[in-house]
Design a protein around this motif. Structure first.
Motif, PDB file in Angstrom:
ATOM      1  N   ALA A 231       1.057  -0.886   0.159  1.00 49.48           N
ATOM      2  CA  ALA A 231      -0.310  -0.462   0.108  1.00 49.48           C
ATOM      3  C   ALA A 231       0.758   1.897   0.186  1.00 49.48           C
ATOM      4  CB  ALA A 231      -1.029  -0.019   1.181  1.00 49.48           C
ATOM      5  N   GLY A 232       2.687   1.314  -0.202  1.00 45.63           N
ATOM      6  CA  GLY A 232       3.328   2.660   0.159  1.00 45.63           C
ATOM      7  C   GLY A 232       4.324   2.167  -0.348  1.00 45.63           C
ATOM      8  N   ALA A 233       4.560   3.090  -0.984  1.00 48.83           N
ATOM      9  CA  ALA A 233       6.042   3.698  -1.520  1.00 48.83           C
ATOM     10  C   ALA A 233       6.608   5.064  -1.179  1.00 48.83           C
ATOM     11  CB  ALA A 233       5.703   3.985  -3.530  1.00 48.83           C
ATOM     12  N   THR A 234       8.307   4.674  -1.389  1.00 45.89           N
ATOM     13  CA  THR A 234       9.002   5.829  -0.867  1.00 45.89           C
ATOM     14  C   THR A 234       9.900   6.884  -2.200  1.00 45.89           C
ATOM     15  OG1 THR A 234       9.826   4.714   0.589  1.00 45.89           O
ATOM     16  CG2 THR A 234      11.845   5.948   0.548  1.00 45.89           C
ATOM     17  N   VAL A 235       8.794   8.174  -2.375  1.00 46.31           N
ATOM     18  CA  VAL A 235       9.358   8.849  -2.963  1.00 46.31           C
ATOM     19  C   VAL A 235      10.820   8.625  -3.063  1.00 46.31           C
ATOM     20  CG1 VAL A 235       8.863  10.685  -4.563  1.00 46.31           C
ATOM     21  CG2 VAL A 235       7.229   8.704  -4.550  1.00 46.31           C
ATOM     22  N   SER A 256      11.823  21.939  -0.422  1.00 48.36           N
ATOM     23  CA  SER A 256      10.183  21.275  -0.029  1.00 48.36           C
ATOM     24  C   SER A 256      10.077  21.232  -1.465  1.00 48.36           C
ATOM     25  CB  SER A 256       9.903  21.656   0.725  1.00 48.36           C
ATOM     26  OG  SER A 256      11.225  21.113   1.957  1.00 48.36           O
ATOM     27  N   ILE A 257       9.541  20.187  -1.698  1.00 46.08           N
ATOM     28  CA  ILE A 257       8.625  20.494  -2.734  1.00 46.08           C
ATOM     29  C   ILE A 257       7.050  19.032  -3.418  1.00 46.08           C
ATOM     30  CG2 ILE A 257       9.789  19.006  -4.108  1.00 46.08           C
ATOM     31  CD1 ILE A 257       9.083  20.734  -7.141  1.00 46.08           C
ATOM     32  N   LYS A 258       5.988  20.115  -3.108  1.00 44.62           N
ATOM     33  CA  LYS A 258       5.065  18.921  -2.854  1.00 44.62           C
ATOM     34  C   LYS A 258       4.257  18.497  -5.164  1.00 44.62           C
ATOM     35  CE  LYS A 258       0.553  19.988  -2.952  1.00 44.62           C
ATOM     36  NZ  LYS A 258      -1.092  21.486  -2.066  1.00 44.62           N
ATOM     37  N   SER A 277      14.717  17.132   3.875  1.00 47.98           N
ATOM     38  CA  SER A 277      15.405  15.511   3.700  1.00 47.98           C
ATOM     39  C   SER A 277      15.555  14.778   2.304  1.00 47.98           C
ATOM     40  CB  SER A 277      14.958  14.605   4.516  1.00 47.98           C
ATOM     41  OG  SER A 277      13.232  13.756   4.205  1.00 47.98           O
ATOM     42  N   GLY A 278      14.292  15.298   1.320  1.00 48.00           N
ATOM     43  CA  GLY A 278      14.462  14.700  -0.043  1.00 48.00           C
ATOM     44  C   GLY A 278      13.465  13.262  -0.530  1.00 48.00           C
ATOM     45  N   VAL A 279      13.377  13.213   0.848  1.00 54.43           N
ATOM     46  CA  VAL A 279      12.064  11.646   0.994  1.00 54.43           C
ATOM     47  C   VAL A 279      10.882  11.532   1.411  1.00 54.43           C
ATOM     48  CG1 VAL A 279      12.075   8.909   2.030  1.00 54.43           C
ATOM     49  CG2 VAL A 279      14.864  10.091   1.477  1.00 54.43           C
ATOM     50  N   GLY A 280      10.407  10.922   0.946  1.00 60.42           N
ATOM     51  CA  GLY A 280       8.958  11.276   1.493  1.00 60.42           C
ATOM     52  C   GLY A 280       8.324   9.962   1.037  1.00 60.42           C
TER      53      GLY A 280
END
Length: 297
Positions: A231-235, A256-258, A277-280
Motif C-alpha cells: 500500500a505504500g512507496a518511498t519517493v 521542499s516540494i509537493k 530530506s528529499g524523501v517522502g
C-alpha cells in the motif's frame, strides 16, 4: 498603499516590516514601481504585494537592499522587470515568492547593466512570463547566485534565466518551464550543479535539455520511487547523478516540494511532499515502481 507605507519609513529605518497585504491602486506613484533609494531591509513577514497587472512593484536604486519573506504578485512592466527592477549593486532576495509577473525582459526580476544580480536565496518563481528573455530572471549586470530556489511553470520567448555575466544556479528545482531554453548566457558561463531538472529513474542519464551555450552542468538530481509494501512507496529525490552513476547525496539541499507522481501502471493516491530530506512516502496500486512523469502542484 504600500508606496506610502514605504516612503513614510524608508528614510530613517534600516528595517521595514509589512503588517498587511497590499494592492496597487491608481493613486500609487506611476507604473514603474516604488523606488527604494535607501539601504534597507524590507521584511514582508509572508504578506503579499499585488500589483493587479498594472505596475512594476519595486525599482531598487540603492545598494545593500534586502527583500525577504514577500510574495510579489501580478507585477507588470512593458519594458523590463515585472516585479523588481535592480539599478544598483548588492541586492539580496530571501524566501520570496514571485507569481504571475510579466515583462518584456525579466518577468519577475531584472538587473540592469550597472547593477549586480546579488543573491537570490530560497525563493520561488511560478507562472512568470517574459515576452523575450528571462521568464523568471534577466541579469544584465554583474555576477550573482541563485541558490535553493524553485522555478516552475515560467515562460519566455527565449529562456527562463538570461545573463550577460557569470552566475551560479545551485540547489534549485527547475521543472515544467516553457521556453526555447532554460538558460541563456550572452558570453559568460552559467555554473548549474546540484539542481533537479525533472529527471526520474526512467531517464536519469538524459542530460537536462535546453540549457543553451555557456552552461556547465556536472551533476543533477534524479527522482525515484521504490515499493515498500502493498500500500505504500518511498519517493526520493536525494539521488545525485554524476560521472555516470547515481548515489545518495549527503549534502542534499533542495527546497521542499509537493509533487503529483504518476508511474508506469501506478495509480497514485494524492500528492507527496518531499521535505528538506528529499524523501517522502505515498500510497499506490502495485505495479512497476519506476516513476514516469512528475507534475508540480
Amino acid at each position: 498603499s504600500v508606496s506610502a507605507f514605504l516612503l513614510n519609513r524608508s528614510s530613517d529605518l534600516l528595517v521595514v516590516t509589512l503588517d498587511n497585504d497590499y494592492e496597487y491602486i491608481s493613486t500609487d506613484t506611476g507604473t514603474n514601481g516604488i523606488t527604494i533609494s535607501s539601504a534597507i531591509t524590507v521584511d514582508g513577514q509572508g504578506h503579499t504585494i499585488d500589483a493587479k497587472g498594472s505596475s512594476r512593484i519595486f525599482y531598487v536604486s540603492a545598494s545593500n537592499v534586502v527583500l525577504k519573506n514577500i510574495i510579489f504578485k501580478n507585477g507588470y512592466n512593458a519594458g523590463n522587470g515585472g516585479a523588481i527592477y535592480v539599478a544598483t549593486d548588492d541586492i539580496t532576495i530571501i524566501n520570496c515568492t514571485f507569481i504571475n509577473n510579466v515583462a518584456d525582459k525579466g518577468g519577475a526580476l531584472y538587473s540592469n547593466a550597472y547593477s549586480r544580480l546579488g543573491n537570490v536565496i530560497n525563493s520561488t518563481f511560478i507562472n512568470n512570463r517574459a515576452n523575450s528573455n528571462g521568464g523568471a530572471i534577466f541579469n544584465y549586470g554583474n555576477t550573482g547566485t541563485v541558490d535553493g530556489c524553485t522555478l516552475v511553470n515560467n515562460t519566455a520567448g527565449t529562456s527562463i534565466i538570461y545573463t550577460y555575466q557569470a552566475i551560479t544556479v545551485q540547489n534549485s528545482i527547475l521543472v515544467n518551464n516553457n521556453a526555447g531554453k532554460i538558460f541563456s548566457a550572452y558570453n559568460p558561463t552559467i555554473t548549474a550543479n546540484n539542481n533537479w531538472w525533472g529527471n526520474t529513474a526512467d531517464d536519469y542519464q538524459n542530460s537536462p535539455v535546453g540549457l543553451g551555450s555557456g552552461v556547465t552542468v556536472n551533476n543533477y538530481y534524479v527522482l525515484n520511487m521504490t515499493l515498500d509494501n502493498p500500500a505504500g512507496a518511498t519517493v526520493s529525490l536525494n539521488n545525485l547523478y554524476q560521472n555516470g552513476a547515481v548515489n545518495p547525496d549527503d549534502n542534499y539541499a533542495l527546497p521542499s516540494i509537493k509533487l503529483g507522481v504518476v508511474g508506469k501502471g501506478i495509480v497514485v493516491g494524492g500528492n507527496v511532499v518531499l521535505p528538506s530530506s528529499g524523501v517522502g512516502t505515498i500510497g499506490y496500486t502495485p505495479a512497476d515502481a519506476y516513476v514516469l512523469t512528475v507534475s508540480y502542484n
